[in-house]
Structure formats: structure tokens, C-alpha cells
Design a protein around this motif. Structure first.
Motif, PDB file in Angstrom:
ATOM      1  N   HIS A   1      22.271  40.560  32.765  1.00 40.25           N
ATOM      2  CA  HIS A   1      21.849  39.878  31.596  1.00 40.25           C
ATOM      3  C   HIS A   1      20.662  40.450  30.779  1.00 40.25           C
ATOM      4  CE1 HIS A   1      24.260  36.175  32.042  1.00 40.25           C
ATOM      5  NE2 HIS A   1      23.841  36.241  33.194  1.00 40.25           N
ATOM      6  N   LEU A   2      20.323  41.816  31.438  1.00 42.81           N
ATOM      7  CA  LEU A   2      19.017  42.359  30.935  1.00 42.81           C
ATOM      8  C   LEU A   2      19.419  42.918  29.427  1.00 42.81           C
ATOM      9  CD1 LEU A   2      16.409  43.133  31.714  1.00 42.81           C
ATOM     10  CD2 LEU A   2      17.105  45.357  32.259  1.00 42.81           C
ATOM     11  N   ALA A   3      20.570  43.347  29.179  1.00 48.02           N
ATOM     12  CA  ALA A   3      20.970  43.682  27.714  1.00 48.02           C
ATOM     13  C   ALA A   3      21.141  42.509  26.655  1.00 48.02           C
ATOM     14  CB  ALA A   3      22.390  44.580  27.859  1.00 48.02           C
ATOM     15  N   ASP A   4      21.188  41.551  27.354  1.00 48.25           N
ATOM     16  CA  ASP A   4      21.480  40.163  26.674  1.00 48.25           C
ATOM     17  C   ASP A   4      19.955  39.920  26.195  1.00 48.25           C
ATOM     18  OD1 ASP A   4      24.237  39.973  26.900  1.00 48.25           O
ATOM     19  OD2 ASP A   4      24.147  38.788  28.472  1.00 48.25           O
ATOM     20  N   LEU A   5      19.146  40.005  27.039  1.00 54.23           N
ATOM     21  CA  LEU A   5      17.789  39.728  26.760  1.00 54.23           C
ATOM     22  C   LEU A   5      17.033  40.827  25.647  1.00 54.23           C
ATOM     23  CD1 LEU A   5      16.542  38.837  30.343  1.00 54.23           C
ATOM     24  CD2 LEU A   5      16.666  37.169  28.604  1.00 54.23           C
ATOM     25  N   GLU A   6      17.496  41.841  25.758  1.00 51.58           N
ATOM     26  CA  GLU A   6      16.640  42.986  24.953  1.00 51.58           C
ATOM     27  C   GLU A   6      17.443  42.762  23.546  1.00 51.58           C
ATOM     28  OE1 GLU A   6      16.736  46.860  28.043  1.00 51.58           O
ATOM     29  OE2 GLU A   6      18.573  46.610  26.805  1.00 51.58           O
TER      30      GLU A   6
END
Length: 113
Positions: A67-72
Motif C-alpha cells: 500500500h505504500l504507492a497508494d499512500l504516496e
């Protein structure tokens, strides 16, 4: 948990941090402290910490690797939209060395051929 950071150069970091927290806070839990110049945004899949510094706004997101890309994307995309007039650029740097997303105003006219 994975982490990604972005330092966004602006002479109005507190204004943008407060605006971002207020906007995202319509859908998730968010807060901003005028006294400390710091805010948090809590998503179901991670968190974002916003810190106003003298030379810009520091963004830190923590979440599961998937989910890191979603948060970014959510944090960066909204901030760039708010800061379109100031041409803010958000360039994420992940703690695992992988390149993160880069957000900038896309309303530039196409180049003539």
C-alpha cells in the motif's frame, strides 16, 4: 511496515500542511497542530505525518509494502493540486531504495513539434 519520505520546497509549509490535513480529514482521521506545525492522517492501510519545516513541508508515509504507492499517491496528488499555483513537486524516496512516485502539476501546455 515500509516508509517513504518527501520534502516539498515551499515558503508556506504550515498553510499546505493544514490544508492537506483538513481536506483528507473529510474521509479519514486527521489532525493538524498550529503550535507544533505537525499533523497526522490515519488511513485504514497506513499513516502520513506532515511536518512544517523552515524550508518546506516534510511528508512521511508508513504502511504495508503493498500500500505504500497508494499512500504516496493520495498524499502527493492532493498536495500538488492545492499547490498548483506554487508549482509544488512531491518526489517520494522509499526506505528500501526503490524509487517512489513523483507528483507535479500536469497542466503544462504541450510542447510544439
Amino acid at each position: 511496515m515500509s516508509r517513504s519520505e518527501a520534502r516539498v520546497a515551499t515558503d508556506r509549509p504550515g498553510r499546505y500542511g493544514k490544508q492537506l490535513a483538513a481536506h483528507l480529514g473529510r474521509r479519514v482521521t486527521a489532525d493538524w497542530s498550529e503550535e507544533t506545525g505537525r499533523g497526522t492522517v490515519t488511513f485504514s492501510y497506513g499513516t502520513a505525518v506532515l511536518t512544517a519545516e523552515p524550508d518546506g513541508l516534510l511528508l512521511v508515509v508508513d504502511g504495508e509494502p503493498d500500500h505504500l504507492a497508494d499512500l504516496e499517491d493520495v498524499v502527493g496528488r492532493h498536495l500538488v493540486r492545492f499547490g498548483a499555483r506554487d508549482e509544488l513537486v512531491v518526489e517520494w524516496h522509499r526506505d528500501n531504495g526503490e524509487p517512489g512516485l513523483v507528483h507535479r502539476n500536469q497542466d503544462e501546455p504541450p510542447a510544439d513539434s
